[in-house]
Design an enzyme around this catalytic site. Structure first.
Site, PDB file in Angstrom:
ATOM      1  N   ASP A  34       0.814  -1.219   0.000  1.00  0.00           N
ATOM      2  CA  ASP A  34       0.000   0.000   0.000  1.00  0.00           C
ATOM      3  C   ASP A  34       0.846   1.266   0.000  1.00  0.00           C
ATOM      4  OD1 ASP A  34      -2.352  -1.338   0.014  1.00  0.00           O
ATOM      5  OD2 ASP A  34      -2.828  -0.996   2.120  1.00  0.00           O
ATOM      6  N   LYS A  56      -3.440   3.025  -1.676  1.00  0.00           N
ATOM      7  CA  LYS A  56      -4.736   3.620  -1.377  1.00  0.00           C
ATOM      8  C   LYS A  56      -4.527   5.096  -1.108  1.00  0.00           C
ATOM      9  CE  LYS A  56      -6.788  -0.404   0.759  1.00  0.00           C
ATOM     10  NZ  LYS A  56      -7.331  -0.928   2.004  1.00  0.00           N
ATOM     11  N   MET A 170      -6.813   9.082   9.830  1.00  0.00           N
ATOM     12  CA  MET A 170      -7.549   9.511   8.625  1.00  0.00           C
ATOM     13  C   MET A 170      -8.475  10.691   8.947  1.00  0.00           C
ATOM     14  SD  MET A 170      -8.580   5.810   6.994  1.00  0.00           S
ATOM     15  CE  MET A 170      -9.064   5.035   8.533  1.00  0.00           C
TER      16      MET A 170
HETATM   17  N1  SAH Z   1      -2.973   0.465   9.620  1.00  0.00           N
HETATM   18  C1  SAH Z   1      -2.407   1.779   9.850  1.00  0.00           C
HETATM   19  C2  SAH Z   1      -3.445   2.862   9.790  1.00  0.00           C
HETATM   20  C3  SAH Z   1      -4.173   2.938   8.462  1.00  0.00           C
HETATM   21  S1  SAH Z   1      -5.260   4.293   8.379  1.00  0.00           S
HETATM   22  C4  SAH Z   1      -1.661   1.775  11.202  1.00  0.00           C
HETATM   23  O1  SAH Z   1      -1.795   0.837  12.001  1.00  0.00           O
HETATM   24  O2  SAH Z   1      -0.896   2.703  11.432  1.00  0.00           O
HETATM   25  C5  SAH Z   1      -4.203   5.522   7.693  1.00  0.00           C
HETATM   26  C6  SAH Z   1      -4.000   6.632   8.689  1.00  0.00           C
HETATM   27  O3  SAH Z   1      -2.971   6.285   9.621  1.00  0.00           O
HETATM   28  C7  SAH Z   1      -3.530   7.937   8.094  1.00  0.00           C
HETATM   29  O4  SAH Z   1      -4.604   8.668   7.548  1.00  0.00           O
HETATM   30  C8  SAH Z   1      -2.939   8.620   9.294  1.00  0.00           C
HETATM   31  O5  SAH Z   1      -3.953   9.141  10.127  1.00  0.00           O
HETATM   32  C9  SAH Z   1      -2.313   7.447  10.044  1.00  0.00           C
HETATM   33  N2  SAH Z   1      -0.868   7.314   9.762  1.00  0.00           N
HETATM   34  C10 SAH Z   1      -0.254   6.259   9.220  1.00  0.00           C
HETATM   35  N3  SAH Z   1       1.079   6.464   9.153  1.00  0.00           N
HETATM   36  C11 SAH Z   1       1.304   7.682   9.685  1.00  0.00           C
HETATM   37  C12 SAH Z   1       2.467   8.467   9.897  1.00  0.00           C
HETATM   38  N4  SAH Z   1       3.695   8.038   9.562  1.00  0.00           N
HETATM   39  N5  SAH Z   1       2.325   9.692  10.471  1.00  0.00           N
HETATM   40  C13 SAH Z   1       1.099  10.156  10.821  1.00  0.00           C
HETATM   41  N6  SAH Z   1      -0.029   9.451  10.639  1.00  0.00           N
HETATM   42  C14 SAH Z   1       0.058   8.229  10.079  1.00  0.00           C
END
Ligand code: SAH
Length: 243
Positions: A34, A56, A170
Site C-alpha cells: 500500500d 490507497k 484519517m
Molecule cells: N494500519 C495503519 C493505519 C491505516 S489508516 C496503522 O496501524 O498505522 C491511515 C491513517 O494512519 C492515516 O490517515 C494517518 O492518520 C495514520 N498514519 C499512518 N502512518 C502515519 C504516519 N507516519 N504519520 C502520521 N499518521 C500516520
C-alpha cells in the site's frame, strides 16, 4: 502449499519493522503493498520477487478492495509466499480482517504478522505518551473517515466526555469538525491537541495547539497525519528538553 502473510510494515521509520515481517519480506515471491508502506523495505526482497503497488489514496482506492482480494487469491494459486504489506498494523483500519475472511472463504492459508501501529508509535516518537498516570487512563483510536451515505458507523460524540487520549486516524480533512464536536460536548477551548504529519519519518511535522486553534495551525500539513487529543499532549514540551 501457499500462504498469504497479512503483514504490518510499521508507521514509516524502517527500523520499526518487526523481525518477523522482515523474514517474510525476504522470503516473499510476491509483495502486494500500500501507499503508506516505506518502499525501502522492498529492497530487502529477493531479486525475483514481484512487487505490486495497490496504493490507497485518501478516498480513491487505486485498486478497489475486491480487486485486491482477487489479486491475493490469484497469486496464491501461483506462488508459495505472498506478502500483503500495509502501513502500521494491518488490522488497525487496514482491512486486514476483511482480507483474512476472504482468503479463509477461498480456503487459502494466511497468517497475521502484527506491525507497529502509527496510532501509538507516531505520538510516542513525537514525545507524546498516549497513557500517563494522572493524565490518561485509557486511549481510543478512532477513524475520522466517516461515510454515512455508505452506511458506515458514525461517531457518537457523547461517549468522548470522559478524559482519555483520543487518536484520530484519517482525520485531517475532518479536523475542524472533530474540534467543533468536542467543544460541543463540553471540552474546554484550551484542551490540548497535536497533529503529527509524516510521523517517524525525517520530514515529520508536529503541531501543538488547542481545540480552539489547531485547525488554523495544522489544516495544511501533508498526509499521512494523525490527531492526538488529550492532556498527554502537554507532556511533549517537557520531554523535548532532553530528547
Ligand atoms: N494500519 C495503519 C493505519 C491505516 S489508516 C496503522 O496501524 O498505522 C491511515 C491513517 O494512519 C492515516 O490517515 C494517518 O492518520 C495514520 N498514519 C499512518 N502512518 C502515519 C504516519 N507516519 N504519520 C502520521 N499518521 C500516520
Amino acid at each position: 502449499m501457499s500462504k498469504v502473510y497479512l503483514t504490518g510494515a510499521g508507521p514509516g521509520d524502517i527500523e520499526l519493522l518487526t523481525l518477523k515481517a522482515l523474514r517474510v519480506v525476504r522470503e516473499a515471491d510476491v509483495i502486494i503493498y500500500d501507499r503508506l508502506v516505506n518502499i525501502d523495505i522492498l529492497k530487502e526482497a529477493k531479486d525475483t520477487c514481484e512487487c505490486i503497488y495497490v496504493g490507497k489514496e485518501n478516498k480513491q482506492h487505486i485498486l478497489p478492495q475486491n480487486e485486491i482480494n482477487k489479486l491475493l487469491y490469484e497469486k496464491s494459486l501461483i506462488f508459495k509466499n505472498i506478502v500483503r504489506l500495509k502501513g502500521g498494523d494491518s488490522v488497525v483500519f487496514g482491512r486486514g480482517g476483511e482480507e483474512a475472511l476472504f482468503l479463509a472463504s477461498k480456503g487459502v492459508d494466511f497468517e497475521f504478522i502484527p506491525g507497529v501501529t502509527s496510532a501509538i508509535a507516531v505520538p510516542e516518537m513525537a514525545n507524546i505518551p498516549i497513557t500517563h498516570r494522572g493524565k490518561s487512563i485509557s486511549f481510543r483510536v478512532v477513524t475520522g473517515y466517516e461515510v454515512p451515505e455508505k452506511g458506515y458507523a458514525q461517531i457518537n460524540w457523547e461517549t468522548f466526555k470522559q478524559d482519555e487520549t483520543i487518536i484520530f486516524l484519517m482525520g485531517l480533512h475532518q479536523l475542524q469538525n472533530i474540534c467543533t464536536q468536542l467543544l460541543n460536548i463540553g471540552k474546554p477551548k484550551e484542551y490540548p491537541v497535536a497533529v503529527i504529519s509524516r510521523g517517524t519519518l525525517p520530514d515529520e511535522n508536529v503541531v501543538i495547539g488547542t481545540l480552539d486553534d489547531i485547525y488554523a495551525k495544522a489544516k495544511d500539513l501533508p498526509t499521512p497525519a494523525l490527531i492526538v487529543v488529550g492532556e498527554v499532549v502537554g507532556l511533549r514540551e517537557e520531554l523535548m528538553r532532553n530528547s
